[in-house]
Design a protein around this motif. Structure first.
Motif, PDB file in Angstrom:
ATOM      1  N   CYS A 247       0.854  -1.191   0.000  1.00 20.94           N
ATOM      2  CA  CYS A 247       0.000   0.000   0.000  1.00 20.94           C
ATOM      3  C   CYS A 247       0.892   1.244   0.000  1.00 20.94           C
ATOM      4  N   CYS A 252      -0.682   0.947   6.585  1.00 20.29           N
ATOM      5  CA  CYS A 252      -2.034   1.131   6.041  1.00 20.29           C
ATOM      6  C   CYS A 252      -2.968   0.089   6.678  1.00 20.29           C
ATOM      7  N   ALA A 261      -3.467  -1.345  -1.548  1.00 10.15           N
ATOM      8  CA  ALA A 261      -3.362  -2.563  -2.361  1.00 10.15           C
ATOM      9  C   ALA A 261      -4.457  -3.573  -2.004  1.00 10.15           C
ATOM     10  N   VAL A 262      -4.872  -3.560  -0.749  1.00  9.51           N
ATOM     11  CA  VAL A 262      -5.915  -4.495  -0.328  1.00  9.51           C
ATOM     12  C   VAL A 262      -7.244  -4.113  -0.969  1.00  9.51           C
TER      13      VAL A 262
HETATM   14 ZN    ZN Z   1      -3.958  -0.806   2.478  1.00 16.23          ZN
END
Ligand code: ZN
Ligand code: GDP
Length: 292
Positions: A247, A252, A261-262
Motif C-alpha cells: 500500500c 495502512c 493494495a488491499v
Molecule cells: Zn492498504
C-alpha cells in the motif's frame, strides 16, 4: 496414573486414564487453589486413585499445557472445527469470520465444515470455497443425512484434540452423534464416557478413538472479538498478508487510505468482498470500543 480431564462439573473432574480405560471422578487437591491454577477440560493430569472399584481419585498435578483457550475454556487443544450449514439456515459469514479471528488469536488452526451439502449444488459449493480460498483454513463439505464427507472429517480429527463449535441448527449434534456412534462401533470404548444429557451446557471432551478427542461446545449465536488494537486486526486476515507493504502508506489499515493494495485486490476480486466487509465491520467495532 495419568489421564485427561474430559469434563468438569461442580468441583468434580472426570479424568479418563488410557492405562485402565476408565473414567475417574476426581477432586482437585487444595494445592491448586493456593497456586491459583484451575484444572481445565483437556488438561493432562496426574491422579492418585482413591478407590479403584468406585473409580474415584484425586488430581495431584497438572502436567504442562501446550496451550490454554479462554473460549471455550480448555487446554491442550490442537485445532478447531467450526460447523455451519451450507444452507438452511444460510451461513452467517460475519459470525464465522469472527470465530476465525478468535481462534487465530489463540493460535488454534481452524477447519471449516459446511454441513447439509445435500441441499446445495456444485455452483454454491464453489462459491463457498471461493469466499474462504485465502483464509488459510481447510474446508470440508459434509452431509450427516447422506453421510458424505464423514471420512474426511474423521481423517481431520485423527490423533488430535479438536474443539467442535458452531451455531445451533447447523447439524452439530447430528455430526457429534455420528462421530461417536462410529467410534462406538469401531472401538466399543466410547459408551463408557457416555453422551450425557441432550443439550451441551458444559464443554465436554469425548474420546473418539486412539488419541482422537472431540470437544463439544454449546452452540453460539454471537462471538466476541479478542482484545485487539484495531491496527492489528489486519494480521488476522491471511488474504491481506501477501500485500503487506504494497500500500502507499506504511501501516495502512486498508480502510480509507488512498492507493491501498488491499482495496484494489477487493475491487479486482482477488480478495473476496465478503471477507473484506467482515474486516471493516470488525475494525469499526474495535474503534468504537476504544472510545469508552
Ligand atoms: Zn492498504
Ligand atoms: P444442531 O442444532 O447444530 O445441533 O443441529 P441438529 O443436529 O439438531 O440439526 C438441526 C436440523 O438440521 C435438524 O432438523 C436436522 O435434521 C437437520 N440436519 C442435520 N444435518 C443435516 C444434513 O446433513 N442435511 C440436511 N438436509 N439436514 C440436516
Amino acid at each position: 496414573m495419568q489421564g485427561k480431564i474430559i469434563k468438569g462439573i461442580a468441583g468434580f473432574y472426570y479424568v479418563y486414564a488410557e492405562e485402565t480405560d476408565t473414567i475417574y471422578e476426581c477432586k482437585a487437591k487444595g494445592i491448586f487453589r493456593n497456586r491459583k491454577v484451575k484444572p481445565l477440560v483437556g488438561d493432562m493430569v496426574a491422579i492418585e486413585v482413591l478407590d479403584a472399584a468406585q473409580a474415584t481419585g484425586s488430581i495431584t498435578e497438572i502436567l504442562p499445557r501446550k496451550n490454554e483457550l479462554i473460549r471455550p475454556a480448555s487446554a491442550n487443544v490442537d485445532q478447531a472445527m467450526v460447523i455451519f450449514a451450507a444452507t438452511n439456515p444460510e451461513p452467517n459469514f460475519h459470525l464465522l469470520d469472527r470465530f476465525l479471528v478468535m481462534m487465530d488469536y489463540q493460535n488454534v488452526p481452524t477447519v471449516i465444515c459446511f454441513n447439509k451439502e445435500d441441499l446445495i449444488g456444485a455452483e454454491e459449493k464453489e462459491r463457498l470455497r471461493e469466499i474462504y480460498a485465502g483464509a488459510d483454513c481447510q474446508i470440508v463439505f459434509t452431509s450427516t443425512y447422506e453421510k458424505t464427507g464423514i471420512d474426511k472429517v474423521c481423517a481431520i480429527l485423527e490423533d488430535k484434540t479438536t474443539v467442535l463449535a458452531g451455531p445451533s441448527g447447523v447439524g452439530k449434534s447430528s455430526m457429534t452423534n455420528l462421530l461417536l456412534s462410529d467410534a462406538r462401533m469401531e472401538t466399543g470404548g466410547i459408551s463408557k464416557i457416555g453422551r450425557g444429557r441432550h443439550t451441551t451446557r458444559h464443554s465436554e471432551i469425548f474420546h473418539i478413538s486412539g488419541r482422537s478427542y472431540l470437544m463439544d461446545t454449546p452452540g453460539f449465536t454471537s462471538m466476541n472479538l479478542p482484545e485487539l488494537e484495531k491496527e492489528d486486526l489486519r494480521f488476522y486476515f491471511p488474504e491481506f498478508e501477501p500485500l503487506e507493504g504494497s500500500c502507499r502508506f506504511n501501516g495502512c489499515v486498508h480502510m480509507n487510505e488512498p492507493d491501498c493494495a488491499v482495496k484494489a485486490a477487493v475491487s479486482d476480486g482477488k480478495i473476496h468482498k465478503m471477507r473484506y466487509e467482515s474486516y471493516t465491520t470488525m475494525y469499526q467495532e474495535l474503534k468504537e470500543q476504544k472510545k469508552y
